[in-house]
Design an enzyme around this catalytic site. Structure first.
Site, PDB file in Angstrom:
ATOM      1  N   ARG A  55      68.628 -79.974 -19.474  1.00 22.28           N
ATOM      2  CA  ARG A  55      68.286 -78.702 -18.819  1.00 22.28           C
ATOM      3  C   ARG A  55      69.254 -78.392 -17.681  1.00 22.28           C
ATOM      4  O   ARG A  55      69.637 -77.236 -17.483  1.00 22.28           O
ATOM      5  CB  ARG A  55      66.836 -78.747 -18.308  1.00 22.28           C
ATOM      6  CG  ARG A  55      65.815 -78.536 -19.452  1.00 22.28           C
ATOM      7  CD  ARG A  55      64.427 -79.069 -19.108  1.00 22.28           C
ATOM      8  NE  ARG A  55      63.924 -78.552 -17.862  1.00 22.28           N
ATOM      9  CZ  ARG A  55      63.063 -79.203 -17.075  1.00 22.28           C
ATOM     10  NH1 ARG A  55      62.637 -80.405 -17.417  1.00 22.28           N
ATOM     11  NH2 ARG A  55      62.649 -78.656 -15.970  1.00 22.28           N
TER      12      ARG A  55
ATOM     13  N   ARG B 191      68.546 -66.304 -18.031  1.00 21.05           N
ATOM     14  CA  ARG B 191      69.139 -67.642 -18.048  1.00 21.05           C
ATOM     15  C   ARG B 191      70.514 -67.661 -18.689  1.00 21.05           C
ATOM     16  O   ARG B 191      71.127 -68.711 -18.785  1.00 21.05           O
ATOM     17  CB  ARG B 191      68.218 -68.595 -18.811  1.00 21.05           C
ATOM     18  CG  ARG B 191      67.173 -69.231 -17.912  1.00 21.05           C
ATOM     19  CD  ARG B 191      66.261 -70.107 -18.750  1.00 21.05           C
ATOM     20  NE  ARG B 191      66.006 -71.354 -18.107  1.00 21.05           N
ATOM     21  CZ  ARG B 191      64.861 -71.624 -17.458  1.00 21.05           C
ATOM     22  NH1 ARG B 191      63.917 -70.739 -17.363  1.00 21.05           N
ATOM     23  NH2 ARG B 191      64.684 -72.796 -16.914  1.00 21.05           N
TER      24      ARG B 191
ATOM     25  N   LYS C   3      61.607 -72.729  -7.898  1.00 18.66           N
ATOM     26  CA  LYS C   3      61.369 -71.337  -8.292  1.00 18.66           C
ATOM     27  C   LYS C   3      59.887 -71.017  -8.466  1.00 18.66           C
ATOM     28  O   LYS C   3      59.367 -70.097  -7.851  1.00 18.66           O
ATOM     29  CB  LYS C   3      62.076 -71.003  -9.622  1.00 18.66           C
ATOM     30  CG  LYS C   3      63.579 -71.139  -9.601  1.00 18.66           C
ATOM     31  CD  LYS C   3      64.184 -70.669 -10.926  1.00 18.66           C
ATOM     32  CE  LYS C   3      63.773 -71.471 -12.154  1.00 18.66           C
ATOM     33  NZ  LYS C   3      64.360 -72.802 -12.264  1.00 18.66           N
TER      34      LYS C   3
ATOM     35  N   ARG D 101      54.867 -82.527 -17.621  1.00 21.21           N
ATOM     36  CA  ARG D 101      55.456 -81.677 -18.660  1.00 21.21           C
ATOM     37  C   ARG D 101      56.270 -82.531 -19.606  1.00 21.21           C
ATOM     38  O   ARG D 101      57.035 -83.371 -19.177  1.00 21.21           O
ATOM     39  CB  ARG D 101      56.359 -80.631 -18.011  1.00 21.21           C
ATOM     40  CG  ARG D 101      55.665 -79.310 -17.822  1.00 21.21           C
ATOM     41  CD  ARG D 101      56.464 -78.374 -16.990  1.00 21.21           C
ATOM     42  NE  ARG D 101      57.825 -78.161 -17.481  1.00 21.21           N
ATOM     43  CZ  ARG D 101      58.661 -77.276 -16.946  1.00 21.21           C
ATOM     44  NH1 ARG D 101      58.278 -76.539 -15.929  1.00 21.21           N
ATOM     45  NH2 ARG D 101      59.860 -77.120 -17.434  1.00 21.21           N
TER      46      ARG D 101
ATOM     47  N   ARG E 240      56.986 -84.544 -10.857  1.00 14.49           N
ATOM     48  CA  ARG E 240      56.260 -83.276 -10.961  1.00 14.49           C
ATOM     49  C   ARG E 240      55.059 -83.396 -11.901  1.00 14.49           C
ATOM     50  O   ARG E 240      55.124 -84.032 -12.940  1.00 14.49           O
ATOM     51  CB  ARG E 240      57.201 -82.190 -11.496  1.00 14.49           C
ATOM     52  CG  ARG E 240      56.483 -80.894 -11.815  1.00 14.49           C
ATOM     53  CD  ARG E 240      57.401 -79.728 -11.849  1.00 14.49           C
ATOM     54  NE  ARG E 240      58.176 -79.659 -13.080  1.00 14.49           N
ATOM     55  CZ  ARG E 240      59.082 -78.701 -13.294  1.00 14.49           C
ATOM     56  NH1 ARG E 240      59.328 -77.781 -12.385  1.00 14.49           N
ATOM     57  NH2 ARG E 240      59.744 -78.691 -14.422  1.00 14.49           N
TER      58      ARG E 240
HETATM   59  P1  ADP Z   1      62.699 -75.191 -15.373  1.00 12.60           P
HETATM   60  O1  ADP Z   1      63.211 -74.007 -14.593  1.00 12.60           O
HETATM   61  O2  ADP Z   1      62.056 -76.230 -14.498  1.00 12.60           O
HETATM   62  O3  ADP Z   1      63.736 -75.806 -16.281  1.00 12.60           O
HETATM   63  P2  ADP Z   1      60.839 -73.497 -16.954  1.00 12.60           P
HETATM   64  O4  ADP Z   1      59.399 -73.802 -16.945  1.00 12.60           O
HETATM   65  O5  ADP Z   1      61.304 -72.265 -16.251  1.00 12.60           O
HETATM   66  O6  ADP Z   1      61.540 -74.799 -16.367  1.00 12.60           O
HETATM   67  O7  ADP Z   1      61.374 -73.426 -18.463  1.00 12.60           O
HETATM   68  C1  ADP Z   1      61.061 -74.436 -19.387  1.00 12.60           C
HETATM   69  C2  ADP Z   1      61.812 -74.209 -20.708  1.00 12.60           C
HETATM   70  O8  ADP Z   1      61.415 -72.942 -21.286  1.00 12.60           O
HETATM   71  C3  ADP Z   1      63.327 -74.107 -20.610  1.00 12.60           C
HETATM   72  O9  ADP Z   1      63.944 -75.382 -20.567  1.00 12.60           O
HETATM   73  C4  ADP Z   1      63.653 -73.324 -21.890  1.00 12.60           C
HETATM   74  O10 ADP Z   1      63.584 -74.145 -23.025  1.00 12.60           O
HETATM   75  C5  ADP Z   1      62.511 -72.328 -21.978  1.00 12.60           C
HETATM   76  N1  ADP Z   1      62.859 -71.059 -21.288  1.00 12.60           N
HETATM   77  C6  ADP Z   1      62.295 -70.582 -20.146  1.00 12.60           C
HETATM   78  N2  ADP Z   1      62.861 -69.413 -19.781  1.00 12.60           N
HETATM   79  C7  ADP Z   1      63.810 -69.133 -20.711  1.00 12.60           C
HETATM   80  C8  ADP Z   1      64.753 -68.076 -20.902  1.00 12.60           C
HETATM   81  N3  ADP Z   1      64.855 -67.043 -20.041  1.00 12.60           N
HETATM   82  N4  ADP Z   1      65.574 -68.131 -21.964  1.00 12.60           N
HETATM   83  C9  ADP Z   1      65.507 -69.145 -22.829  1.00 12.60           C
HETATM   84  N5  ADP Z   1      64.660 -70.175 -22.732  1.00 12.60           N
HETATM   85  C10 ADP Z   1      63.809 -70.188 -21.684  1.00 12.60           C
END
Ligand code: ADP
Ligand code: ZN
Length: 218
Positions: free
Chosen positions: A167, A89, A14, A156, A123
């Protein structure tokens, strides 16, 4: 002008594709994960709260997320579109978004589980600008240094095996069901399926752009 959601499991690409699509579409990327990583750098009560969730691979509570999104949306220049990466999400977030703006297209990324694990464990991200690399398949020109800004690369803290597992579980239980919601709303989909670790971001972006052109959105 196009408002898109880029949708897929953790590690589906993404962020990588969104950052390459933004200049081509003249849209701003809203990357929720990046926003939360910035918030966590501050030693505020909000920063500590967010950290408690992100570190465990759990979703940050909706009230916080929706407020952050609202703030960010106000910063999109008039006449410019956006690409949402990491939002919505869960179903509640999708419904909250409906009251805020319209969505023209869902870019759905599908990636087999074994590729996700391979990618996330290798990553690295730029500490400075957040650009994404992979020490095996998407290397920076100079070892552990960002091509874009010269910042140092790091792993990360939520890219550890246990947190990755959590996740993916959260994605399957809470995020994937949203697809049905958008199908029922007749929002158009562009689907891109990765089947190999050698699939380059250029290939993916090219396919996505083709799909957008077909829909007359690019
Ligand atoms: P990935 O898609 O690789 O899991 P992201 O960088 O998009 O990683 O998100 C990292 C973390 O940030 C998620 O695991 C969550 O804890 C938090 N997060 C990101 N976007 C949201 C969202 N829309 N709602 C709730 N938590 C979020
Ligand atoms: Zn950088």
């Amino acid at each position: 002008m196009v408002n898109a959601i880029i949708f897929g499991a953790p590690g589906s690409g993404k962020g990588t594709y969104a950052s390459r699509l933004q200049s081509k579409l003249g849209a701003d990327v809203i990357a929720m994960g990046d926003i939360f990583r910035e918030i966590m750098k501050e030693n505020t009560s909000l920063g500590r709260k967010v950290k408690g969730y992100v570190e465990k691979g759990l979703l940050v509570p909706d009230d916080v997320v929706v407020e952050v999104l609202k703030q960010r949306l106000t910063k999109i220049p008039k006449g410019k579109g956006f690409i949402l990466d990491g939002y919505p999400r869960n179903l509640n977030q999708a419904k909250a978004l409906e009251g805020l703006d319209k969505i023209d297209v869902i870019i759905q990324l599908t990636v087999p589980a074994w590729i996700i694990i391979e990618r996330l464990s290798a990553r690295r991200i730029c500490k400075n600008c957040g650009e994404v690399y992979n020490i095996r398949y998407l290397k920076p020109k100079v070892d552990m240094i960002c091509d874009k800004c010269g910042g140092p690369l790091c792993q990360r803290p939520d890219d550890t095996p246990e947190v990755i597992k959590k996740r993916i579980e959260v994605y399957e239980q809470q995020t994937q069901p949203i697809l049905q919601y958008y199908k029922e709303k007749n929002v158009p989909f562009i689907r891109f399926k990765t089947e190999s670790l050698e699939t380059t971001p250029e290939r993916a972006v090219e396919e996505i752009l083709k799909g957008l052109k077909k829909l007359k959105l690019a």
